[in-house]
Write a protein that holds these residues in place. Structure first.
Motif, PDB file in Angstrom:
ATOM      1  N   LEU A 166      -4.497   1.811   2.211  1.00  0.00           N
ATOM      2  CA  LEU A 166      -5.145   2.578   1.146  1.00  0.00           C
ATOM      3  C   LEU A 166      -4.200   2.632  -0.052  1.00  0.00           C
ATOM      4  CD1 LEU A 166      -6.346   5.601   3.318  1.00  0.00           C
ATOM      5  CD2 LEU A 166      -7.696   3.606   2.632  1.00  0.00           C
ATOM      6  N   GLU A 167      -4.727   2.842  -1.203  1.00  0.00           N
ATOM      7  CA  GLU A 167      -3.949   2.980  -2.432  1.00  0.00           C
ATOM      8  C   GLU A 167      -3.030   1.785  -2.690  1.00  0.00           C
ATOM      9  OE1 GLU A 167      -2.895   7.388  -3.401  1.00  0.00           O
ATOM     10  OE2 GLU A 167      -2.344   7.023  -1.287  1.00  0.00           O
ATOM     11  N   SER A 175      -0.353   4.145   1.117  1.00  0.00           N
ATOM     12  CA  SER A 175      -0.756   4.917   2.291  1.00  0.00           C
ATOM     13  C   SER A 175      -1.706   4.076   3.129  1.00  0.00           C
ATOM     14  CB  SER A 175      -1.424   6.240   1.888  1.00  0.00           C
ATOM     15  OG  SER A 175      -2.649   5.993   1.225  1.00  0.00           O
ATOM     16  N   GLY A 176      -2.029   4.617   4.293  1.00  0.00           N
ATOM     17  CA  GLY A 176      -2.953   3.930   5.176  1.00  0.00           C
ATOM     18  C   GLY A 176      -3.786   4.939   5.933  1.00  0.00           C
ATOM     19  N   ALA A 177      -4.883   4.486   6.486  1.00  0.00           N
ATOM     20  CA  ALA A 177      -5.761   5.366   7.259  1.00  0.00           C
ATOM     21  C   ALA A 177      -4.981   5.955   8.433  1.00  0.00           C
ATOM     22  CB  ALA A 177      -6.979   4.586   7.749  1.00  0.00           C
ATOM     23  N   ASP A 189      -6.163  -4.138   6.769  1.00  0.00           N
ATOM     24  CA  ASP A 189      -7.425  -3.468   6.447  1.00  0.00           C
ATOM     25  C   ASP A 189      -7.320  -1.950   6.467  1.00  0.00           C
ATOM     26  OD1 ASP A 189      -8.638  -5.917   6.128  1.00  0.00           O
ATOM     27  OD2 ASP A 189      -9.479  -5.960   8.156  1.00  0.00           O
ATOM     28  N   PHE A 214       0.824  -1.201   0.000  1.00  0.00           N
ATOM     29  CA  PHE A 214       0.000   0.000   0.000  1.00  0.00           C
ATOM     30  C   PHE A 214       0.863   1.259   0.000  1.00  0.00           C
ATOM     31  CE2 PHE A 214      -2.820  -3.186   1.861  1.00  0.00           C
ATOM     32  CZ  PHE A 214      -3.966  -3.012   1.088  1.00  0.00           C
TER      33      PHE A 214
END
Length: 187
Positions: free
Chosen positions: A149-150, A17-19, A146, A15
């Motif tokens: 992102l991206e 990015s991440g939350a 989970d 990923f």
């Protein structure tokens, strides 16, 4: 002929990015900072997509850190069929039209290497067209699961790569530099 180099920062599970993730996934360090400074100080033309332009221009256009100051100095190209000039970020021009034609023309010109930071969709399109000469992945020791992102590789076609170089930064980050197999001459 100019080389096109794509740099992507990626978690171990792929990923970008991440939350609620901090910059550099929270793994900033002296080697990473030195690497970024060294890379940004090189002669280059920065290529990005519209989304990356909006994000970077919003921050780097007025920031005072050395990387942002250098980014303002460097020539920048935004591949976009929706943006119009003049753009607010200094030394930035729009290229539009057919991606393959525009980038092939750009690569055939003499000049500094072309670098892409991020711009996932642009990198994916250029990889599929066989126009990326070097794909550099800076892998961070983090599994986002989970919260990821991206996804970096979503929608990519099968692409064979040759490992050209590796480097460890801050005893925890791994820089993997790949060249597409079709560009490698084998004995």
């Amino acid at each position: 002929m100019r080389k096109l180099i794509a740099d992507l920062f990626v978690s171990l599970d792929g990923f970008a990015s991440g939350a609620d993730e901090k910059a550099y996934f929270g793994y900033d360090g002296p080697d990473l900072s030195s690497w970024i400074q060294r890379e940004i100080s090189q002669p280059q033309v920065i290529l990005m997509g519209r989304n990356t332009y909006v994000i970077l221009a919003g921050y780097s256009a007025t920031a005072t850190d050395s990387a942002s100051v250098r980014m303002r100095e460097l020539p920048k190209l935004v591949f976009s069929n929706s943006l119009d000039e003049p753009l607010t970020w200094s030394n930035t021009k729009v290229i539009a039209g057919n991606l393959e034609q525009q980038i092939r023309l750009l690569k055939q010109q003499t000049g500094d290497p072309i670098r892409i930071f991020g711009s996932l969709q642009l990198v994916k399109g250029l990889m599929q067209l066989g126009l990326v000469d070097r794909l550099r992945l800076l892998v961070f020791p983090l599994i986002l699961g989970d919260a990821g992102l991206e996804p970096i590789y979503a929608g990519f076609q099968r692409t064979a790569l040759h490992l050209a170089e590796t480097q460890t930064l801050d005893s925890r980050l791994i820089l993997l530099e790949y060249e597409p197999e079709n560009d490698i001459t084998r004995d």
